[in-house]
Design a protein around this motif. Structure first.
Motif, PDB file in Angstrom:
ATOM      1  N   ASP A  54      -9.606  -7.333  -2.560  1.00 48.92           N
ATOM      2  CA  ASP A  54      -8.489  -7.731  -2.984  1.00 48.92           C
ATOM      3  C   ASP A  54      -8.088  -8.750  -4.181  1.00 48.92           C
ATOM      4  N   HIS A  56       0.898   0.943  -0.456  1.00 51.86           N
ATOM      5  CA  HIS A  56       0.152   1.002  -2.038  1.00 51.86           C
ATOM      6  C   HIS A  56      -0.755   0.456  -2.433  1.00 51.86           C
ATOM      7  N   LEU A  57      -0.912  -0.445  -2.569  1.00 55.77           N
ATOM      8  CA  LEU A  57      -1.557  -1.209  -3.404  1.00 55.77           C
ATOM      9  C   LEU A  57      -3.423  -1.549  -2.574  1.00 55.77           C
ATOM     10  N   ASP A 109       3.596  -6.505  -7.710  1.00 52.34           N
ATOM     11  CA  ASP A 109       2.440  -6.191  -7.453  1.00 52.34           C
ATOM     12  C   ASP A 109       1.550  -7.721  -7.129  1.00 52.34           C
ATOM     13  N   ARG A 117       7.630  -3.683 -11.536  1.00 54.75           N
ATOM     14  CA  ARG A 117       7.251  -3.172  -9.957  1.00 54.75           C
ATOM     15  C   ARG A 117       5.497  -4.189 -10.540  1.00 54.75           C
ATOM     16  N   HIS A 118       4.677  -4.285 -11.606  1.00 49.04           N
ATOM     17  CA  HIS A 118       4.009  -5.106 -11.226  1.00 49.04           C
ATOM     18  C   HIS A 118       3.846  -5.864 -11.046  1.00 49.04           C
ATOM     19  N   THR A 126      -4.336  -6.090 -11.822  1.00 45.14           N
ATOM     20  CA  THR A 126      -2.850  -5.760 -12.021  1.00 45.14           C
ATOM     21  C   THR A 126      -2.739  -6.598 -12.970  1.00 45.14           C
ATOM     22  N   ASP A 162      -4.580   1.819  -4.272  1.00 40.32           N
ATOM     23  CA  ASP A 162      -5.428   1.156  -4.908  1.00 40.32           C
ATOM     24  C   ASP A 162      -6.146   0.913  -4.714  1.00 40.32           C
ATOM     25  N   LYS A 211       2.794 -10.065  -5.047  1.00 36.44           N
ATOM     26  CA  LYS A 211       2.058  -9.840  -3.054  1.00 36.44           C
ATOM     27  C   LYS A 211       0.636 -10.259  -2.973  1.00 36.44           C
ATOM     28  N   LEU A 212       0.577  -9.525  -4.186  1.00 34.47           N
ATOM     29  CA  LEU A 212      -1.077 -10.065  -4.312  1.00 34.47           C
ATOM     30  C   LEU A 212      -2.066 -11.440  -4.366  1.00 34.47           C
TER      31      LEU A 212
END
Length: 690
Positions: A248, A360-361, A343, A339-340, A255, A364, A346-347
């Protein structure tokens, strides 16, 4: 900024001790007491090895860092001991060859330590430290090395267990709060940067000076990449109920790199959009909505923003004039950033264990292994002074039968290992001599004024605590405290049975003097401007990568190029900031070069779909870019030929296909903007319609 080990650097680092400084020092003292007590009670050969190891392992006070270093310390000790044993088995009857091989083992481990930019480098450091302590001190008694290696492993393991036990019980320090603070700080700075860019799309004062300031702030955001290299390994060992996975943290690092690229692209397109008269009213509304979403000022979601951007882009879908192409390209870059950024948010939540990793992550993350830049020549140049110092001491030992030759080798190694790869090395050498002298003076006083009056363990630790506790607080502020503690234990050589040995102390002083002198002379003779050398090589490497991807038969991987280039920037930019103002490297903008490479890769991924006439013209553009970046010198500007060829290709695509190939057209426009951030609209020359 002064070198950390120099007197000025230490003075700048000193401050009034805090509660956390006292707790850190107390933990180190308790772990040292525990390690020495067990070592003495079990009659270990050199209990002081455990004591100095305690202070080395506690270099980073967070529990996750201590635990990772403890593991790497044990592994490195075993590997270092095994390397020495192998050397002795092969060359026990050839003392000169044994010295030579031992030096090579130490140099190889230091090379590994400096080339590896993660906490795993500590394993390499420990291999060299173990090999140096065992081999250099006992090369003339090879028959004792196996016993000494076994004792070394036992004493190091004892120290590691003592540190882990004390840290688990007494005020353990979590890494997660610091990580969350760092990420929040980065998010605030990045959000502020992007908000400023979005707000300036309608215009601003002095665009040239403004852009310099904007790029300086963006360069500062690149530094987060280096911190995440450390955290990806240390966070999984943190003392939390559910520590985050390394996977993670790696995808978070990736990202952030994507975001840095998106932000650089947004800034390029914003400048071009502003110089073309500003955004269309609908686009201006969309930009304002994204800015509010970014700053969490309304309830709009990421999906709402992307839908709004798509609808705005549809307004420009059929336009072929330059301003229309810029507006639709701006929409594409804005959507990619949204979008990034989503992400990224979210991370952060995933690592805090608030939410699950999106699908989707998750896909990746399987390929999120960090891509790093390695400079093998720079590292060879860094360790050259140590090689010269060690072989110089070995030569002195061989030709003069110097009684403290092995000790001098060890001190030459220790003198260099804390300075190599650091700025202002000669100032650090001055500081190093001072801290060696302080440690020896302290040990001399203890050897002949304090320890002869001590008859049991409790009084021993009481008198040691008089020095160790204040030094531990200094250690929490500056690495000079660590050096004095470690060197003090090395000079003191505590054993079960104590007796003051004036001759042994003089031999240690002679060894230290010879080792430090050779190290200082070697560092002076082979000194160079490391910041300039590193920055030039990383910038040149970026240019070479662009030239190669322009002409390579096999199209390079886009993600690898992006991640490698951002990593090169993370290495080079801090060094460039340390250079003098007149240095040409100060004016190199490798961020634009990154945009050239990414747009070129987008076009190259469509090579097979190009018509023959377009493929031929694109081939000439690629060749021109390759030649230009291979010939480019620090301080030069790009020639106009690649820009003119790129502009001509935009005209040709518009005339031949209109907007039927939007991805190719956006990449060509982006390439043109990156080659020359301010471009005269080709519509004025009759190349496109409204």
């Amino acid at each position: 900024m002064a070198a950390p080990l120099s007197p000025a650097g230490v003075w700048q680092a000193l401050r009034w001790p805090t509660k956390s400084d006292a707790i850190f020092s107390a933990k180190a003292l308790i772990a040292t007491t525990l390690a020495l007590f067990i070592g003495f009670s079990q009659n270990l050969a050199n209990p002081y090895w455990s004591a100095l190891t305690v202070y080395i392992v506690m270099l980073q006070p967070q529990s996750g860092a201590i635990r990772t270093k403890a593991i790497y310390r044990v592994v490195g000790t075993v590997l270092g001991g095994a390397a020495v044993l192998a050397a002795v088995a092969l060359f026990a009857d050839h003392e000169a060859m044994l010295v030579f091989v031992a030096i090579l083992i130490v140099l190889a481990s230091v090379y590994g330590r400096m080339i590896d930019r993660t906490p795993r480098a500590y394993t390499w450091f420990t291999i060299g430290l173990t090999a140096g302590f065992i081999a250099f001190n006992n090369l003339m008694q090879p028959n004792q090395i196996f016993d000494l290696t076994a004792a070394r492993v036992a004493e190091i393991t004892l120290a590691v267990l003592a540190v882990a036990a004390v840290d688990s019980v007494i005020s353990p320090t979590r890494i997660m709060p610091q990580f969350e603070s760092d990420m929040e700080d980065w998010r605030q700075k990045a959000r502020g940067w992007v908000t400023d860019i979005l707000n300036r799309v309608d215009g601003g004062s002095d665009p040239g000076q403004e852009r310099v300031h904007v790029r300086e702030r963006l360069r500062g955001l690149v530094g987060a990449v280096q911190n995440l290299d450390q955290l990806a390994i240390q966070l999984p060992y943190d003392i939390v109920d559910r520590p985050p996975r390394r996977r993670d943290v790696n995808i978070l690092r990736r990202t952030i790199m994507y975001l840095i690229s998106d932000m650089a692209s947004l800034e390029d397109w914003t400048v071009e959009l502003r110089e073309g008269g500003g955004p269309d009213p609908a686009l201006a509304v969309t930009i304002g909505a994204v800015a509010r979403w970014l700053n969490e000022e309304d309830e709009r979601t990421q999906a709402d923003c992307l839908t709004m951007i798509d609808r705005t882009a549809e307004r420009f879908a059929q336009r072929t004039d330059w301003n229309g192409l810029v507006q639709i390209g701006y929409c594409d870059r804005l959507a990619q950033f949204v979008r990034h950024w989503g992400d990224f948010r979210k991370l952060i939540a995933v690592i805090r264990q608030d939410e699950a990793l999106p699908r989707h992550l998750l896909e990746d993350a399987k390929a999120a292994r960090p891509v790093r830049a390695y400079d093998y020549l720079l590292t060879l140049r860094d360790i050259a002074p140590m090689a010269l110092a060690l072989f110089g001491v070995a030569g002195l030992w061989y030709w003069t039968a110097f009684a403290s030759g092995g000790g001098a080798l060890l001190f030459a190694f220790l003198s260099c290992v804390f300075i190599l790869g650091k700025p202002q090395q000669m100032r650090s050498v001055i500081g190093l001599v001072m801290w060696f002298s302080c440690a020896f003076a302290l040990v001399f006083a203890y050897n002949f004024a304090v320890l002869p009056t001590v008859s049991s363990f409790v009084p021993l630790m009481a008198v040691l605590a008089l020095a160790l506790f204040p030094l531990g607080m200094v250690y929490s502020m500056t690495i000079a405290g660590l050096l004095i503690c470690v060197l003090g234990f090395a000079f003191l050589g505590l054993q079960n049975a104590y007796s003051a040995d004036f001759e042994r102390s003089l031999l240690s002083l002679g060894a230290a003097g010879a080792g430090v002198s050779f190290a200082a002379a070697s560092l002076h003779l082979l000194s160079y401007n490391r910041s300039r050398f590193l920055a030039r090589r990383q910038v040149r490497a970026i240019w070479t990568d662009i030239a190669d991807l322009a002409t390579a038969r096999r199209v390079p991987d886009r993600n690898r190029f992006l991640l490698l280039t951002i990593d090169r920037l993370a290495l080079a930019l801090p060094e460039i900031d340390m250079l003098e103002d007149g240095e040409p490297l100060k004016h190199v903008d490798a961020i634009d070069d990154l945009r050239v490479g990414l747009n070129l890769l987008t076009l190259r991924n469509q090579d097979q779909a190009f018509a023959p006439d377009f493929a031929d013209r694109f081939g000439r553009l690629r060749q021109s870019i390759a030649e230009e970046f291979r010939q480019l010198r620090i301080g030069d500007r790009l020639a106009r030929e690649p820009l003119e060829l790129s502009r001509q290709l935009v005209r040709d695509v518009v005339h031949s296909h209109g907007t039927k190939e939007p991805e190719r057209l956006r990449a060509l426009v982006g390439l043109t903007i990156a080659l020359a951030p301010s471009v005269t609209p080709f519509a004025e020359e009759g190349a496109g319609g409204a």
